[in-house]
Design a protein around this motif. Sequence first.
Motif, PDB file in Angstrom:
ATOM      1  N   LEU A   1      17.251 117.917 -45.119  1.00 17.88           N
ATOM      2  CA  LEU A   1      16.038 117.702 -45.912  1.00 17.88           C
ATOM      3  C   LEU A   1      15.430 119.018 -46.381  1.00 17.88           C
ATOM      4  CD1 LEU A   1      14.526 114.630 -44.095  1.00 17.88           C
ATOM      5  CD2 LEU A   1      15.332 114.743 -46.437  1.00 17.88           C
ATOM      6  N   GLU A   2      15.617 120.074 -45.620  1.00 15.64           N
ATOM      7  CA  GLU A   2      15.181 121.383 -46.114  1.00 15.64           C
ATOM      8  C   GLU A   2      15.950 121.744 -47.387  1.00 15.64           C
ATOM      9  OE1 GLU A   2      13.932 123.401 -41.808  1.00 15.64           O
ATOM     10  OE2 GLU A   2      15.935 123.748 -42.659  1.00 15.64           O
ATOM     11  N   ARG A   3      17.255 121.483 -47.394  1.00 13.43           N
ATOM     12  CA  ARG A   3      18.037 121.753 -48.607  1.00 13.43           C
ATOM     13  C   ARG A   3      17.568 120.861 -49.762  1.00 13.43           C
ATOM     14  NH1 ARG A   3      22.407 121.400 -44.869  1.00 13.43           N
ATOM     15  NH2 ARG A   3      23.098 123.464 -44.209  1.00 13.43           N
ATOM     16  N   GLU A   4      17.353 119.591 -49.461  1.00 10.45           N
ATOM     17  CA  GLU A   4      16.933 118.645 -50.500  1.00 10.45           C
ATOM     18  C   GLU A   4      15.617 119.072 -51.132  1.00 10.45           C
ATOM     19  OE1 GLU A   4      17.738 115.412 -52.807  1.00 10.45           O
ATOM     20  OE2 GLU A   4      18.987 116.008 -51.103  1.00 10.45           O
ATOM     21  N   LEU A   5      14.710 119.599 -50.326  1.00 18.61           N
ATOM     22  CA  LEU A   5      13.380 119.980 -50.801  1.00 18.61           C
ATOM     23  C   LEU A   5      13.294 121.449 -51.200  1.00 18.61           C
ATOM     24  CD1 LEU A   5      11.362 117.985 -48.144  1.00 18.61           C
ATOM     25  CD2 LEU A   5      11.403 117.536 -50.598  1.00 18.61           C
ATOM     26  N   ARG A   6      14.448 122.169 -51.127  1.00 20.18           N
ATOM     27  CA  ARG A   6      14.505 123.581 -51.490  1.00 20.18           C
ATOM     28  C   ARG A   6      13.524 124.414 -50.672  1.00 20.18           C
ATOM     29  NH1 ARG A   6      15.228 123.092 -58.102  1.00 20.18           N
ATOM     30  NH2 ARG A   6      17.110 121.803 -58.022  1.00 20.18           N
TER      31      ARG A   6
ATOM     32  N   GLY B   1       6.485 112.788 -41.644  1.00 19.82           N
ATOM     33  CA  GLY B   1       7.010 114.132 -41.812  1.00 19.82           C
ATOM     34  C   GLY B   1       8.257 114.432 -41.004  1.00 19.82           C
ATOM     35  N   ALA B   2       8.767 113.450 -40.270  1.00 28.24           N
ATOM     36  CA  ALA B   2       9.955 113.671 -39.448  1.00 28.24           C
ATOM     37  C   ALA B   2      11.222 113.568 -40.291  1.00 28.24           C
ATOM     38  CB  ALA B   2      10.011 112.655 -38.308  1.00 28.24           C
ATOM     39  N   ALA B   3      12.137 114.507 -40.114  1.00 29.52           N
ATOM     40  CA  ALA B   3      13.396 114.534 -40.874  1.00 29.52           C
ATOM     41  C   ALA B   3      14.419 113.625 -40.190  1.00 29.52           C
ATOM     42  CB  ALA B   3      13.912 115.967 -40.970  1.00 29.52           C
ATOM     43  N   SER B   4      14.169 112.333 -40.262  1.00 31.15           N
ATOM     44  CA  SER B   4      14.989 111.333 -39.586  1.00 31.15           C
ATOM     45  C   SER B   4      16.190 110.939 -40.437  1.00 31.15           C
ATOM     46  CB  SER B   4      14.153 110.085 -39.301  1.00 31.15           C
ATOM     47  OG  SER B   4      13.723 109.506 -40.526  1.00 31.15           O
ATOM     48  N   LEU B   5      17.158 110.283 -39.804  1.00 32.51           N
ATOM     49  CA  LEU B   5      18.316 109.768 -40.544  1.00 32.51           C
ATOM     50  C   LEU B   5      17.864 108.770 -41.603  1.00 32.51           C
ATOM     51  CD1 LEU B   5      21.325 109.301 -41.083  1.00 32.51           C
ATOM     52  CD2 LEU B   5      21.366 107.738 -39.122  1.00 32.51           C
ATOM     53  N   ARG B   6      16.936 107.902 -41.270  1.00 36.98           N
ATOM     54  CA  ARG B   6      16.445 106.908 -42.233  1.00 36.98           C
ATOM     55  C   ARG B   6      15.873 107.592 -43.472  1.00 36.98           C
ATOM     56  NH1 ARG B   6      11.547 104.030 -43.118  1.00 36.98           N
ATOM     57  NH2 ARG B   6      11.956 101.933 -43.942  1.00 36.98           N
ATOM     58  N   THR B   7      15.053 108.612 -43.263  1.00 34.20           N
ATOM     59  CA  THR B   7      14.488 109.345 -44.403  1.00 34.20           C
ATOM     60  C   THR B   7      15.589 109.990 -45.222  1.00 34.20           C
ATOM     61  OG1 THR B   7      12.389 109.747 -43.268  1.00 34.20           O
ATOM     62  CG2 THR B   7      12.964 111.247 -45.060  1.00 34.20           C
ATOM     63  N   TYR B   8      16.542 110.622 -44.545  1.00 33.98           N
ATOM     64  CA  TYR B   8      17.619 111.304 -45.260  1.00 33.98           C
ATOM     65  C   TYR B   8      18.431 110.323 -46.106  1.00 33.98           C
ATOM     66  CZ  TYR B   8      21.963 113.811 -46.119  1.00 33.98           C
ATOM     67  OH  TYR B   8      23.061 114.364 -46.720  1.00 33.98           O
ATOM     68  N   ARG B   9      18.788 109.175 -45.541  1.00 30.55           N
ATOM     69  CA  ARG B   9      19.596 108.215 -46.297  1.00 30.55           C
ATOM     70  C   ARG B   9      18.846 107.686 -47.516  1.00 30.55           C
ATOM     71  NH1 ARG B   9      23.246 106.055 -42.308  1.00 30.55           N
ATOM     72  NH2 ARG B   9      24.672 107.801 -41.952  1.00 30.55           N
ATOM     73  N   LEU B  10      17.562 107.434 -47.358  1.00 36.00           N
ATOM     74  CA  LEU B  10      16.782 106.934 -48.493  1.00 36.00           C
ATOM     75  C   LEU B  10      16.609 108.021 -49.555  1.00 36.00           C
ATOM     76  CD1 LEU B  10      14.201 104.807 -46.507  1.00 36.00           C
ATOM     77  CD2 LEU B  10      15.862 103.930 -48.160  1.00 36.00           C
ATOM     78  N   VAL B  11      16.538 109.261 -49.137  1.00 33.98           N
ATOM     79  CA  VAL B  11      16.476 110.369 -50.092  1.00 33.98           C
ATOM     80  C   VAL B  11      17.793 110.482 -50.853  1.00 33.98           C
ATOM     81  CG1 VAL B  11      16.396 112.897 -50.254  1.00 33.98           C
ATOM     82  CG2 VAL B  11      14.703 111.678 -48.883  1.00 33.98           C
ATOM     83  N   VAL B  12      18.913 110.353 -50.148  1.00 39.37           N
ATOM     84  CA  VAL B  12      20.222 110.391 -50.809  1.00 39.37           C
ATOM     85  C   VAL B  12      20.339 109.255 -51.820  1.00 39.37           C
ATOM     86  CG1 VAL B  12      22.705 110.112 -50.457  1.00 39.37           C
ATOM     87  CG2 VAL B  12      21.396 111.596 -48.937  1.00 39.37           C
TER      88      VAL B  12
END
Length: 224
Positions: A42-47, A76-87
């Motif tokens: 998520l750090e990469r995703e958000l630059r 604000g937690a960088a969870s798997l659920r958040t990451y998958r929805l961002v992808v």
Amino acid sequence: MRWLIPSIAALSLAVPSSHATAAPGPAEPPCRAGTAPYQRELERELRLPVDGRQSTADCVAVRRLQQRLGIRPADGAASLRTYRLVVADRVRRDPAARRGCPAKPYRVTCVDLTRQILWVQKGRGLVFAPVPIRTGRDGLETRRGWQRIYWKNRDHFSTIYNVPMPYAQFFNGGQALHGTRADLFSSGSGGCVNLALGDAKRLYALLAKGDRLHIWGTKPGTGG
């Protein structure tokens, strides 16, 4: 006419000015989520600076992203659920991110095992936006390659696993696209492609017997 002056003055005090400053809204609570498993992604995703450690700025940026995508809780937690929805959101917005799935003049249901998302396209146009999925666990992997829906059953029940399979669309033996109430972001299925119930219902209404699927990639944590 002097008696009108106090009345007018009182009226001017009672009517709010169009230039009055609006009261500030409630302040957001402090963002206190710690480092989570998908911090670097998520750090990469958000630059953001990629160090794999949660900072206050990281937490606030992830929380704002969660709020934008309607992810609950927006903590604000960088969870798997958040990451998958961002992808899924990135694949929706960026046609280049969909190039793993062949463009055909007919509908293709694209099942990306590596990123654990599914979408439907015709040519390069989306007809069903990307959503997170859960595919087969290690030893029971979802079968890859070109598949075809051969049977649909809205209210199917698995006698093998003793679980409901609502909005089931079978594509290879006992493997099917279907809805589940289970957590999409943990473990894996017995080989089926699991979707949230609402997504499975919409997909069931869209697809027809004979529709094609293309399945590729490798689910993280599995051997195939």
